[in-house]
Design a protein around this motif. Sequence first.
Motif, PDB file in Angstrom:
ATOM      1  N   ASP A   1      92.218 -13.946 -33.488  1.00  0.00           N
ATOM      2  CA  ASP A   1      91.167 -12.966 -33.212  1.00  0.00           C
ATOM      3  C   ASP A   1      91.580 -11.534 -33.522  1.00  0.00           C
ATOM      4  OD1 ASP A   1      89.536 -15.048 -32.244  1.00  0.00           O
ATOM      5  OD2 ASP A   1      90.544 -14.963 -30.306  1.00  0.00           O
ATOM      6  N   LEU A   2      92.507 -11.357 -34.467  1.00  0.00           N
ATOM      7  CA  LEU A   2      92.871 -10.007 -34.891  1.00  0.00           C
ATOM      8  C   LEU A   2      91.855  -9.552 -35.928  1.00  0.00           C
ATOM      9  CD1 LEU A   2      96.740 -10.479 -35.172  1.00  0.00           C
ATOM     10  CD2 LEU A   2      95.391  -9.660 -33.222  1.00  0.00           C
ATOM     11  N   ARG A   3      90.628  -9.374 -35.453  1.00  0.00           N
ATOM     12  CA  ARG A   3      89.473  -9.121 -36.322  1.00  0.00           C
ATOM     13  C   ARG A   3      88.349  -8.548 -35.468  1.00  0.00           C
ATOM     14  NH1 ARG A   3      86.287 -14.026 -35.705  1.00  0.00           N
ATOM     15  NH2 ARG A   3      87.471 -15.508 -34.435  1.00  0.00           N
ATOM     16  N   GLN A   4      87.132  -8.546 -36.001  1.00  0.00           N
ATOM     17  CA  GLN A   4      85.981  -8.058 -35.249  1.00  0.00           C
ATOM     18  C   GLN A   4      85.624  -9.088 -34.169  1.00  0.00           C
ATOM     19  OE1 GLN A   4      83.138  -7.378 -38.402  1.00  0.00           O
ATOM     20  NE2 GLN A   4      83.979  -5.387 -38.910  1.00  0.00           N
ATOM     21  N   HIS A   5      86.262  -8.926 -33.044  1.00  0.00           N
ATOM     22  CA  HIS A   5      86.206  -9.890 -31.945  1.00  0.00           C
ATOM     23  C   HIS A   5      86.625  -9.125 -30.688  1.00  0.00           C
ATOM     24  CE1 HIS A   5      87.800 -13.143 -29.370  1.00  0.00           C
ATOM     25  NE2 HIS A   5      86.988 -13.955 -30.019  1.00  0.00           N
ATOM     26  N   PRO A   6      86.161  -9.533 -29.502  1.00  0.00           N
ATOM     27  CA  PRO A   6      86.581  -8.810 -28.289  1.00  0.00           C
ATOM     28  C   PRO A   6      88.083  -8.624 -28.170  1.00  0.00           C
ATOM     29  CG  PRO A   6      84.784 -10.279 -27.750  1.00  0.00           C
ATOM     30  CD  PRO A   6      85.109 -10.532 -29.197  1.00  0.00           C
ATOM     31  N   VAL A   7      88.877  -9.636 -28.523  1.00  0.00           N
ATOM     32  CA  VAL A   7      90.336  -9.490 -28.454  1.00  0.00           C
ATOM     33  C   VAL A   7      90.799  -8.388 -29.397  1.00  0.00           C
ATOM     34  CG1 VAL A   7      92.528 -10.613 -29.004  1.00  0.00           C
ATOM     35  CG2 VAL A   7      90.811 -11.826 -27.654  1.00  0.00           C
ATOM     36  N   GLY A   8      90.248  -8.382 -30.611  1.00  0.00           N
ATOM     37  CA  GLY A   8      90.623  -7.346 -31.566  1.00  0.00           C
ATOM     38  C   GLY A   8      90.275  -5.963 -31.066  1.00  0.00           C
ATOM     39  N   TYR A   9      89.082  -5.817 -30.465  1.00  0.00           N
ATOM     40  CA  TYR A   9      88.646  -4.509 -29.978  1.00  0.00           C
ATOM     41  C   TYR A   9      89.510  -4.030 -28.809  1.00  0.00           C
ATOM     42  CZ  TYR A   9      84.475  -5.520 -32.753  1.00  0.00           C
ATOM     43  OH  TYR A   9      83.618  -5.832 -33.770  1.00  0.00           O
ATOM     44  N   PHE A  10      89.923  -4.957 -27.950  1.00  0.00           N
ATOM     45  CA  PHE A  10      90.767  -4.562 -26.819  1.00  0.00           C
ATOM     46  C   PHE A  10      92.189  -4.236 -27.261  1.00  0.00           C
ATOM     47  CE2 PHE A  10      87.607  -6.364 -23.862  1.00  0.00           C
ATOM     48  CZ  PHE A  10      87.684  -5.439 -22.841  1.00  0.00           C
ATOM     49  N   PHE A  11      92.672  -4.937 -28.273  1.00  0.00           N
ATOM     50  CA  PHE A  11      94.095  -4.873 -28.585  1.00  0.00           C
ATOM     51  C   PHE A  11      94.482  -3.808 -29.607  1.00  0.00           C
ATOM     52  CE2 PHE A  11      97.835  -7.088 -30.755  1.00  0.00           C
ATOM     53  CZ  PHE A  11      98.754  -6.597 -29.852  1.00  0.00           C
ATOM     54  N   ILE A  12      93.554  -3.381 -30.461  1.00  0.00           N
ATOM     55  CA  ILE A  12      93.995  -2.617 -31.627  1.00  0.00           C
ATOM     56  C   ILE A  12      94.606  -1.265 -31.255  1.00  0.00           C
ATOM     57  CG2 ILE A  12      91.694  -1.639 -32.110  1.00  0.00           C
ATOM     58  CD1 ILE A  12      92.605  -2.127 -35.162  1.00  0.00           C
TER      59      ILE A  12
ATOM     60  N   ARG B   1      94.871  -4.889 -16.521  1.00  0.00           N
ATOM     61  CA  ARG B   1      95.134  -5.980 -17.467  1.00  0.00           C
ATOM     62  C   ARG B   1      94.525  -5.675 -18.828  1.00  0.00           C
ATOM     63  NH1 ARG B   1      91.733 -10.881 -17.836  1.00  0.00           N
ATOM     64  NH2 ARG B   1      92.806 -12.423 -19.107  1.00  0.00           N
ATOM     65  N   PHE B   2      93.539  -4.794 -18.861  1.00  0.00           N
ATOM     66  CA  PHE B   2      92.803  -4.490 -20.076  1.00  0.00           C
ATOM     67  C   PHE B   2      93.015  -3.045 -20.503  1.00  0.00           C
ATOM     68  CE2 PHE B   2      89.937  -7.804 -18.168  1.00  0.00           C
ATOM     69  CZ  PHE B   2      90.101  -8.761 -19.155  1.00  0.00           C
ATOM     70  N   CYS B   3      92.918  -2.820 -21.814  1.00  0.00           N
ATOM     71  CA  CYS B   3      92.860  -1.463 -22.345  1.00  0.00           C
ATOM     72  C   CYS B   3      91.877  -1.483 -23.505  1.00  0.00           C
ATOM     73  CB  CYS B   3      94.230  -0.984 -22.804  1.00  0.00           C
ATOM     74  SG  CYS B   3      94.238   0.740 -23.341  1.00  0.00           S
ATOM     75  N   PHE B   4      90.800  -0.771 -23.371  1.00  0.00           N
ATOM     76  CA  PHE B   4      89.702  -0.811 -24.326  1.00  0.00           C
ATOM     77  C   PHE B   4      89.918   0.208 -25.438  1.00  0.00           C
ATOM     78  CE2 PHE B   4      85.122   0.280 -25.317  1.00  0.00           C
ATOM     79  CZ  PHE B   4      84.817  -0.919 -25.924  1.00  0.00           C
TER      80      PHE B   4
END
Length: 547
Positions: A192-203, A330-333
């Motif tokens: 999910d290193l792409r246009q996906h919630p995981v990508g948006y949170f992680f980049i 736990r999250f960073c947006f």
Amino acid sequence: HLGNALDAMEDSRAARRAYEHSLALNPVWHVSWNNAADAAIGKQHFTHAYQYAFLALALAPENETCLFNYAHSAQGIGQFALARQVLVALIQRHPDHRGAERQFGDLCLESGAHVEALLHFDRALAIDPDNLDAQSSLIFLNTYLGTLTQADIHARARRYGEILSVGLLPRNSWSNNRDLHRPLRIGFVSGDLRQHPVGYFFIAVARALGQSPGLELFAYPTTRLSDPVTEAFRGIFAHWVPIPGLDDDEAAARILADDIDILMDLSGHTGRHRLGLFARKPSPVQVTWLGYSGTTGLTQMDYLLAGPWDVPLSEESEFTEAIWRLPHSRFCFSRPDVVVPVAPLPAMITGHFIFGSFNNLNKLDDRVVAVWAQILAAVPEARLFLRAQQLSGEDGRAATAQRFQAQGISTDRLILEGRSQAADYLSGYGRMDIALDPFPYTGATTTIESLWMGVPVLTLAGDRLLARQTEGMLRALGMNEWIATSEADYVDRAIRLAQSPEMLQHLRTTLRDRVEASALMNAPQFARDLEEAFRGMWKRWLEGITA
């Protein structure tokens, strides 16, 4: 076969050309149409998939794979009644069709029939109890069901871990340099290193981690799918090593050869995960984080990253992993690429109060619908604005309206819309006054998006990690008054908060700045917290302390 091979390599354009060439050679061969449908379903191109599946079924009306793809694609375009009809026929002809039972369960979830969904999921497992793909996907889907306890889900996850580990010898030696203070080699495994919630949170966090001299970053993407977000990630990681062409043994061997010190799983039991390679323990320390809110069930997974409020000490036994608590969140947006201004409070303009939710409708079990209906009944003229992929088709809208009608809420009090493009999607938050969080599967991306758009979120404190996602964000913002302790309290708070337009207007104008100044969007601070966690895990391993 060329099309299938290209599709397996995730070269969708070349695969489509191969299928079209096959059809040009023989336009009445159902296999080519069905393969094309299968590939389109895999890419979630459901309109094309439906067209291909329709033609395949016309040529082979009794073929079980054609029936299955027709049902799956019909569901994908929102034709729920048709999908149900085809699945019923398929199961009647092939009672042991695990895929049909699993798809039927997924269809029931999207339609709001959660009890029926559980019945079909259990049937799918009964047909093939040791099938790993089925086990993993059903563990994830079962998280939507409020009827299952955390202990139920934990037991299923542990069973998955046991099956996955059969025949594997536990690894207990690695050749990593044991220097405590050297730069650590950190690997991230994700599809999910792409246009996906995981990508948006992680980049944004990945960018900050990439600037640390104490870390060397490796990415192990499990898919070759690429988009602008993927390209941004490529520029961050020192090493980009795609692994979709490698089986679990080969991928684990590659990671072992890279001398990865800490291997991060960003998927859990969601799509494109590679938990099988984690079962082979290619890294001395393994951690799961971000993509999935629950235990993986693998004893080889050392830690689960959580926030300060996510997992009480009394619940740690529900995880095969040890809980490592980050100090802030736990999250960073990451700030959205499309900047949409915060809109004025709708109630001040229209005079009608709007509650809303942009969460996946799978999260709306009967308890959620009943509670939201109580709120609407108690706030005269109020409306409920729902936006979700399932509402793109008429069947989905009709099924949702019927569920609220059964609770005494007329259709004219509902605003039902399908998903839209980024700018329009974010603008939609400007059309609601208060966001209502579902339960027990609370929001994550939708919660932070809502807060960033100036819309406060009312949540119900739950009894598991995924039920505390919104709670953790609200506590990080000091918004404890938006956390209900029971369903009755949830209703009372919604009614009371809806009667405070001045307070809501103040939040409207200040909440974005508040979110951006908090730990929820402080990527450098979050990266420092992560690096400190990595260093602490590494120190424990060097000291021989197992998770």
